[in-house]
Design an enzyme around this catalytic site. Structure first.
Site, PDB file in Angstrom:
ATOM      1  N   ASN A  19      -8.153   4.111   8.527  1.00 11.06           N
ATOM      2  CA  ASN A  19      -7.607   2.966   9.364  1.00 11.06           C
ATOM      3  C   ASN A  19      -8.357   3.249  10.868  1.00 11.06           C
ATOM      4  O   ASN A  19      -7.669   2.626  11.624  1.00 11.06           O
ATOM      5  CB  ASN A  19      -6.582   2.791   8.942  1.00 11.06           C
ATOM      6  CG  ASN A  19      -5.583   4.594   9.262  1.00 11.06           C
ATOM      7  OD1 ASN A  19      -5.782   5.051   7.871  1.00 11.06           O
ATOM      8  ND2 ASN A  19      -4.239   4.334   9.989  1.00 11.06           N
ATOM      9  N   GLN A  21      -7.929  -0.085   3.510  1.00 12.75           N
ATOM     10  CA  GLN A  21      -8.182  -1.309   4.433  1.00 12.75           C
ATOM     11  C   GLN A  21      -9.894  -1.456   4.103  1.00 12.75           C
ATOM     12  O   GLN A  21     -10.619  -1.944   4.607  1.00 12.75           O
ATOM     13  CB  GLN A  21      -8.941   0.392   5.314  1.00 12.75           C
ATOM     14  CG  GLN A  21      -7.464   0.942   6.620  1.00 12.75           C
ATOM     15  CD  GLN A  21      -7.040  -0.596   7.747  1.00 12.75           C
ATOM     16  OE1 GLN A  21      -8.086  -1.751   7.140  1.00 12.75           O
ATOM     17  NE2 GLN A  21      -5.860  -0.083   7.428  1.00 12.75           N
ATOM     18  N   GLY A  46       0.790  -1.206   0.610  1.00 12.39           N
ATOM     19  CA  GLY A  46      -0.574   0.104   0.087  1.00 12.39           C
ATOM     20  C   GLY A  46       0.737   1.369   0.387  1.00 12.39           C
ATOM     21  O   GLY A  46       0.793   2.176  -0.639  1.00 12.39           O
ATOM     22  N   THR A  47       1.681   1.399   0.976  1.00 15.07           N
ATOM     23  CA  THR A  47       2.879   2.540   0.651  1.00 15.07           C
ATOM     24  C   THR A  47       3.044   2.546  -0.405  1.00 15.07           C
ATOM     25  O   THR A  47       3.454   4.200  -0.922  1.00 15.07           O
ATOM     26  CB  THR A  47       3.451   1.681   1.557  1.00 15.07           C
ATOM     27  OG1 THR A  47       3.311   1.765   3.010  1.00 15.07           O
ATOM     28  CG2 THR A  47       5.090   2.998   1.875  1.00 15.07           C
ATOM     29  N   THR A  89      11.950  -7.492 -10.454  1.00 12.05           N
ATOM     30  CA  THR A  89      11.571  -8.905 -10.894  1.00 12.05           C
ATOM     31  C   THR A  89       9.897  -8.808  -9.676  1.00 12.05           C
ATOM     32  O   THR A  89      10.140  -8.534  -8.519  1.00 12.05           O
ATOM     33  CB  THR A  89      12.744  -9.783 -10.135  1.00 12.05           C
ATOM     34  OG1 THR A  89      13.296  -9.534 -11.427  1.00 12.05           O
ATOM     35  CG2 THR A  89      12.372 -11.191 -10.377  1.00 12.05           C
ATOM     36  N   CYS A 141       1.366   2.471  12.576  1.00 15.59           N
ATOM     37  CA  CYS A 141       2.523   2.635  11.789  1.00 15.59           C
ATOM     38  C   CYS A 141       2.828   4.117  12.584  1.00 15.59           C
ATOM     39  O   CYS A 141       4.379   4.369  12.934  1.00 15.59           O
ATOM     40  CB  CYS A 141       2.014   3.145  10.984  1.00 15.59           C
ATOM     41  SG  CYS A 141       1.270   2.610   9.548  1.00 15.59           S
TER      42      CYS A 141
HETATM   43  N1  PLP Z   1      -2.984   3.111   3.077  1.00 17.87           N
HETATM   44  C1  PLP Z   1      -4.121   3.115   4.984  1.00 17.87           C
HETATM   45  C2  PLP Z   1      -4.773   3.448   5.031  1.00 17.87           C
HETATM   46  C3  PLP Z   1      -3.271   1.628   5.751  1.00 17.87           C
HETATM   47  O1  PLP Z   1      -3.940   1.090   6.894  1.00 17.87           O
HETATM   48  C4  PLP Z   1      -1.849   1.091   5.083  1.00 17.87           C
HETATM   49  C5  PLP Z   1      -1.064   0.198   6.197  1.00 17.87           C
HETATM   50  O2  PLP Z   1      -1.810   0.209   7.225  1.00 17.87           O
HETATM   51  C6  PLP Z   1      -1.071   1.811   3.757  1.00 17.87           C
HETATM   52  C7  PLP Z   1      -1.982   2.795   3.375  1.00 17.87           C
HETATM   53  C8  PLP Z   1       0.151   1.450   4.214  1.00 17.87           C
HETATM   54  O3  PLP Z   1      -0.094  -0.073   3.195  1.00 17.87           O
HETATM   55  P1  PLP Z   1       1.288  -1.390   3.590  1.00 17.87           P
HETATM   56  O4  PLP Z   1       1.636  -1.695   4.809  1.00 17.87           O
HETATM   57  O5  PLP Z   1       1.090  -2.396   2.611  1.00 17.87           O
HETATM   58  O6  PLP Z   1       2.350  -0.443   2.836  1.00 17.87           O
END
Ligand code: PLP
Length: 383
Positions: free
Chosen positions: A148, A176, A69-70, A234, A325
């Site tokens: 989240n 989420q 997600g990041t 990859t 986080c």
């Molecule tokens: N965006 C939201 C709303 C999230 O809750 C999270 C992870 O907690 C992320 C982005 C980041 O995702 P990832 O952990 O796959 O990098």
């Protein structure tokens, strides 16, 4: 153990592990090769792309796999802003995940003007707030699908419609929401959408960015020609296969899981508000439809969230205060302060996120444990 931190991550589903295993061993080929085991990997990626697209009503060629997600959020925000050229005014909300917020902060340092739109007391960034902030030079809007921390489900279809009407690129962080609630990229009118496998029973370290056909999004990872030259590196074939399988399962079982999880969540809320005097719900009314099914977030005056988590850990209850986080950071949650909680109230918060794996027995046990820990902390404070 009672695991109530499913917004942080989820265990990998047994069927997902089974689907992934051969791709670590006999099917280990690099999908770029021109021999048999390479084409096996290529086919597996194609099938996973199909399943991931289907879960959000998208076309497979609109799905690009990433490392999570990041990365998807970073890609969408940076390259979305760059794609807008001279339109250097950008809009997002004050309650986004740090993966989005920090990307916008970095863009400010590149000279972009970013507005972090306020939310109301339940965490909604109202469509009218978004529309009022639009200027002729607005180039990108990024508003998350589901929060989240407090579970607020934004009115994305309306916001997407506004962005489209004004010809502005629109990204939504659906990390989420994807796999938890029905999503349809047509209905949402999103140009870009982020998702992550480990939030829906898939493995960590794999995500996707949906890029609507025709959106001129540049690449961020430079290198080889993977993912149709838009995301070099990859491919994580076992991870992608696992993501596809998790998406398939989430789609098939969504309705039944949603009902079960929101029922358990409502039971937990009822038990906790009964047992804990003065507990305040953060986010939208739990019984309504505008909250993630598994999310509960409470402010419990007179306690310190971090101390509560330690006591709960001692009883085998996994929970979180703020988001995972930012746990460990002394700062109060930016989401809770954005909805009007004081820094002290924000620090006195507890996030409980349920999944279909939780049982009623676990919920009752957790409610007892949480109430006992709260009264212990409150009495220590009074003495
Ligand atoms: N965006 C939201 C709303 C999230 O809750 C999270 C992870 O907690 C992320 C982005 C980041 O995702 P990832 O952990 O796959 O990098």
């Amino acid at each position: 153990m009672v695991y109530l931190d499913n917004a942080a991550t989820t265990p990998v589903e047994p069927e997902v592990i089974q689907a992934m295993l051969p791709y670590f061993t006999e099917r280990f080929g690099n999908a770029s090769g021109i021999y048999e085991i390479a084409s096996v990997s290529k086919t597996a990626i194609r099938n996973a792309r199909q399943k991931c697209a289907q879960l959000m009503g998208a076309q497979p060629e609109e799905v690009f796999f990433t490392s999570g997600g990041t990365e998807s959020d970073n890609w969408a925000v940076f390259e979305g802003a760059h794609a807008a050229g001279e339109k250097r005014h950008l809009l997002t909300s004050a309650v986004e995940h740090p993966a989005v917020l920090q990307s916008f902060r970095a863009l400010e340092r590149e000279g972009y003007e970013v507005e972090y739109l306020p939310v109301d007391g339940e965490g909604f960034c109202l469509p009218e707030t978004v529309e009022a902030a639009i200027r002729p030079d607005t180039g990108l809007i990024s508003i998350m699908t589901a929060n989240n921390e407090i579970g607020t489900l934004q009115r994305i279809a309306q916001i997407g419609g506004i962005a489209k009407k004004h010809g502005i690129l629109f990204h939504t962080d659906a990390v989420q929401a994807y796999g938890q609630i029905p999503l349809d990229t047509e209905e949402l009118q999103a140009d870009l959408l982020s998702a992550s496998a480990h939030k829906l029973g898939g493995p960590k370290g794999v995500g996707l960015l949906y890029v609507r056909k025709g959106v001129p999004l540049g690449s961020r990872q430079k290198g080889g020609g993977q993912e149709r030259a838009r995301r070099a590196g990859t491919e994580n074939v076992p991870g992608i296969v696992g993501f596809g399988e998790a998406a398939r399962i989430a789609g098939e079982r969504m309705r039944e899981r949603q009902e079960r999880v929101s029922g358990l969540r409502d039971l937990l809320l009822a038990l906790l508000t009964d047992k804990i005097p003065n507990a305040l719900l953060n986010g939208p009314a739990a019984y309504g439809g505008e909250r993630l099914p598994g999310n509960l977030n409470l402010t419990i005056p007179g306690i310190e969230g971090e101390s509560l988590l330690i006591l709960l850990d001692g009883q085998g209850i996994c929970a979180s205060s703020g988001s995972a986080c930012s746990t460990g950071a002394a700062e109060p949650s930016h989401v809770l302060t954005a909805i009007g909680r004081s820094p002290e109230q924000a620090k006195a918060s507890l996030r409980l996120t349920l999944s279909h794996r939780n049982t009623e027995e676990e919920i009752r046990e957790a409610a007892e444990g949480i109430a006992a820990a709260v009264s212990r902390l409150r009495s220590l404070r009074e003495s």
